[in-house]
Design a protein around this motif. Sequence first.
Motif, PDB file in Angstrom:
ATOM      1  N   ASP A 101       6.951  -3.830   1.906  1.00  0.00           N
ATOM      2  CA  ASP A 101       8.036  -2.881   2.161  1.00  0.00           C
ATOM      3  C   ASP A 101       8.178  -1.837   1.061  1.00  0.00           C
ATOM      4  O   ASP A 101       8.830  -0.818   1.255  1.00  0.00           O
ATOM      5  CB  ASP A 101       9.373  -3.614   2.326  1.00  0.00           C
ATOM      6  N   PHE A 102       7.586  -2.110  -0.088  1.00  0.00           N
ATOM      7  CA  PHE A 102       7.596  -1.131  -1.173  1.00  0.00           C
ATOM      8  C   PHE A 102       6.322  -1.280  -1.995  1.00  0.00           C
ATOM      9  O   PHE A 102       5.684  -2.325  -2.008  1.00  0.00           O
ATOM     10  CB  PHE A 102       8.845  -1.253  -2.055  1.00  0.00           C
ATOM     11  N   ILE A 103       5.975  -0.190  -2.670  1.00  0.00           N
ATOM     12  CA  ILE A 103       4.781  -0.161  -3.507  1.00  0.00           C
ATOM     13  C   ILE A 103       5.179   0.360  -4.882  1.00  0.00           C
ATOM     14  O   ILE A 103       5.921   1.335  -4.994  1.00  0.00           O
ATOM     15  CB  ILE A 103       3.693   0.735  -2.886  1.00  0.00           C
ATOM     16  N   VAL A 104       4.691  -0.307  -5.902  1.00  0.00           N
ATOM     17  CA  VAL A 104       4.963   0.081  -7.286  1.00  0.00           C
ATOM     18  C   VAL A 104       3.687   0.690  -7.863  1.00  0.00           C
ATOM     19  O   VAL A 104       2.624   0.074  -7.819  1.00  0.00           O
ATOM     20  CB  VAL A 104       5.397  -1.138  -8.129  1.00  0.00           C
ATOM     21  N   HIS A 105       3.815   1.905  -8.390  1.00  0.00           N
ATOM     22  CA  HIS A 105       2.716   2.593  -9.060  1.00  0.00           C
ATOM     23  C   HIS A 105       3.069   2.704 -10.538  1.00  0.00           C
ATOM     24  O   HIS A 105       4.081   3.316 -10.873  1.00  0.00           O
ATOM     25  CB  HIS A 105       2.540   4.024  -8.524  1.00  0.00           C
ATOM     26  N   VAL A 106       2.250   2.121 -11.403  1.00  0.00           N
ATOM     27  CA  VAL A 106       2.409   2.301 -12.844  1.00  0.00           C
ATOM     28  C   VAL A 106       1.208   3.128 -13.276  1.00  0.00           C
ATOM     29  O   VAL A 106       0.064   2.674 -13.168  1.00  0.00           O
ATOM     30  CB  VAL A 106       2.460   0.963 -13.607  1.00  0.00           C
ATOM     31  N   MET A 107       1.481   4.333 -13.745  1.00  0.00           N
ATOM     32  CA  MET A 107       0.406   5.280 -13.999  1.00  0.00           C
ATOM     33  C   MET A 107       0.356   5.729 -15.457  1.00  0.00           C
ATOM     34  O   MET A 107       1.399   5.976 -16.067  1.00  0.00           O
ATOM     35  CB  MET A 107       0.589   6.510 -13.103  1.00  0.00           C
ATOM     36  N   HIS A 108      -0.845   5.832 -15.967  1.00  0.00           N
ATOM     37  CA  HIS A 108      -1.086   6.439 -17.273  1.00  0.00           C
ATOM     38  C   HIS A 108      -0.636   7.896 -17.172  1.00  0.00           C
ATOM     39  O   HIS A 108      -0.740   8.514 -16.107  1.00  0.00           O
ATOM     40  CB  HIS A 108      -2.581   6.345 -17.586  1.00  0.00           C
ATOM     41  N   GLU A 109      -0.137   8.460 -18.276  1.00  0.00           N
ATOM     42  CA  GLU A 109       0.348   9.852 -18.273  1.00  0.00           C
ATOM     43  C   GLU A 109      -0.660  10.815 -17.657  1.00  0.00           C
ATOM     44  O   GLU A 109      -0.306  11.666 -16.840  1.00  0.00           O
ATOM     45  CB  GLU A 109       0.652  10.303 -19.705  1.00  0.00           C
ATOM     46  N   GLU A 110      -1.918  10.701 -18.058  1.00  0.00           N
ATOM     47  CA  GLU A 110      -2.948  11.617 -17.559  1.00  0.00           C
ATOM     48  C   GLU A 110      -3.200  11.447 -16.067  1.00  0.00           C
ATOM     49  O   GLU A 110      -3.389  12.425 -15.347  1.00  0.00           O
ATOM     50  CB  GLU A 110      -4.237  11.426 -18.350  1.00  0.00           C
ATOM     51  N   ALA A 111      -3.185  10.205 -15.593  1.00  0.00           N
ATOM     52  CA  ALA A 111      -3.395   9.952 -14.164  1.00  0.00           C
ATOM     53  C   ALA A 111      -2.225  10.497 -13.347  1.00  0.00           C
ATOM     54  O   ALA A 111      -2.424  11.092 -12.289  1.00  0.00           O
ATOM     55  CB  ALA A 111      -3.563   8.458 -13.903  1.00  0.00           C
ATOM     56  N   ARG A 112      -1.021  10.337 -13.863  1.00  0.00           N
ATOM     57  CA  ARG A 112       0.146  10.842 -13.120  1.00  0.00           C
ATOM     58  C   ARG A 112       0.108  12.361 -13.037  1.00  0.00           C
ATOM     59  O   ARG A 112       0.407  12.939 -12.001  1.00  0.00           O
ATOM     60  CB  ARG A 112       1.443  10.378 -13.770  1.00  0.00           C
ATOM     61  N   GLU A 113      -0.272  12.986 -14.123  1.00  0.00           N
ATOM     62  CA  GLU A 113      -0.362  14.442 -14.125  1.00  0.00           C
ATOM     63  C   GLU A 113      -1.480  14.914 -13.183  1.00  0.00           C
ATOM     64  O   GLU A 113      -1.319  15.895 -12.455  1.00  0.00           O
ATOM     65  CB  GLU A 113      -0.632  14.946 -15.542  1.00  0.00           C
ATOM     66  N   PHE A 114      -2.591  14.213 -13.170  1.00  0.00           N
ATOM     67  CA  PHE A 114      -3.728  14.617 -12.351  1.00  0.00           C
ATOM     68  C   PHE A 114      -3.462  14.424 -10.850  1.00  0.00           C
ATOM     69  O   PHE A 114      -3.699  15.320 -10.049  1.00  0.00           O
ATOM     70  CB  PHE A 114      -4.982  13.827 -12.755  1.00  0.00           C
ATOM     71  N   TYR A 115      -2.952  13.252 -10.471  1.00  0.00           N
ATOM     72  CA  TYR A 115      -2.766  12.951  -9.044  1.00  0.00           C
ATOM     73  C   TYR A 115      -1.472  13.509  -8.462  1.00  0.00           C
ATOM     74  O   TYR A 115      -1.382  13.712  -7.253  1.00  0.00           O
ATOM     75  CB  TYR A 115      -2.845  11.441  -8.809  1.00  0.00           C
ATOM     76  N   ARG A 116      -0.472  13.704  -9.305  1.00  0.00           N
ATOM     77  CA  ARG A 116       0.804  14.313  -8.893  1.00  0.00           C
ATOM     78  C   ARG A 116       1.372  13.738  -7.590  1.00  0.00           C
ATOM     79  O   ARG A 116       1.683  14.467  -6.651  1.00  0.00           O
ATOM     80  CB  ARG A 116       0.658  15.819  -8.796  1.00  0.00           C
ATOM     81  N   LEU A 117       1.516  12.428  -7.550  1.00  0.00           N
ATOM     82  CA  LEU A 117       2.095  11.778  -6.372  1.00  0.00           C
ATOM     83  C   LEU A 117       3.485  12.307  -6.063  1.00  0.00           C
ATOM     84  O   LEU A 117       3.881  12.395  -4.898  1.00  0.00           O
ATOM     85  CB  LEU A 117       2.165  10.262  -6.575  1.00  0.00           C
ATOM     86  N   ASP A 118       4.214  12.653  -7.098  1.00  0.00           N
ATOM     87  CA  ASP A 118       5.582  13.153  -6.902  1.00  0.00           C
ATOM     88  C   ASP A 118       5.588  14.408  -6.031  1.00  0.00           C
ATOM     89  O   ASP A 118       6.528  14.642  -5.289  1.00  0.00           O
ATOM     90  CB  ASP A 118       6.234  13.434  -8.256  1.00  0.00           C
ATOM     91  N   ARG A 119       4.562  15.186  -6.141  1.00  0.00           N
ATOM     92  CA  ARG A 119       4.471  16.406  -5.332  1.00  0.00           C
ATOM     93  C   ARG A 119       4.334  16.057  -3.844  1.00  0.00           C
ATOM     94  O   ARG A 119       4.865  16.740  -2.988  1.00  0.00           O
ATOM     95  CB  ARG A 119       3.277  17.245  -5.798  1.00  0.00           C
TER      96      ARG A 119
END
Length: 134
Positions: free
Chosen positions: A90-108
Amino acid sequence: MTAAQHSIDMVRIAAESADRLKATDIVAYDVSSLLGITDLMLVATAANERQVLAVAQEVEKDLYVKGDGLQPRSREGLTEAQWVLLDYGDFIVHVMHEEAREFYRLDRLWRDCETIDLKLAHPEPSTVNLTQEA
């Protein structure tokens, strides 16, 4: 359609765990109206690989202890520790390295989705840029 309260409660436990271990930019999105596979996505940023693993382990431990034995259906990314994904159905947790978060931009991807009030005691101000173009 909105996420079930139980899922929201579990995501808050996960967010509290991540916050306790100094993860930043902790955000939860209600994706239930967009995706048929899950209701919520929690995303947290860690500064390095060691912290990525520590945050993921703490989240998993707390969800097991405080969530009546809740365990992820699957785990991905533990070897590389750039992006650990814990799938609880029902939910998914993503723990991302700073660089991976910036690169993949899931928030967008989920910027149009409603965010969940995580009720964190010490929330970090978000530095995630949701308006960046691809």
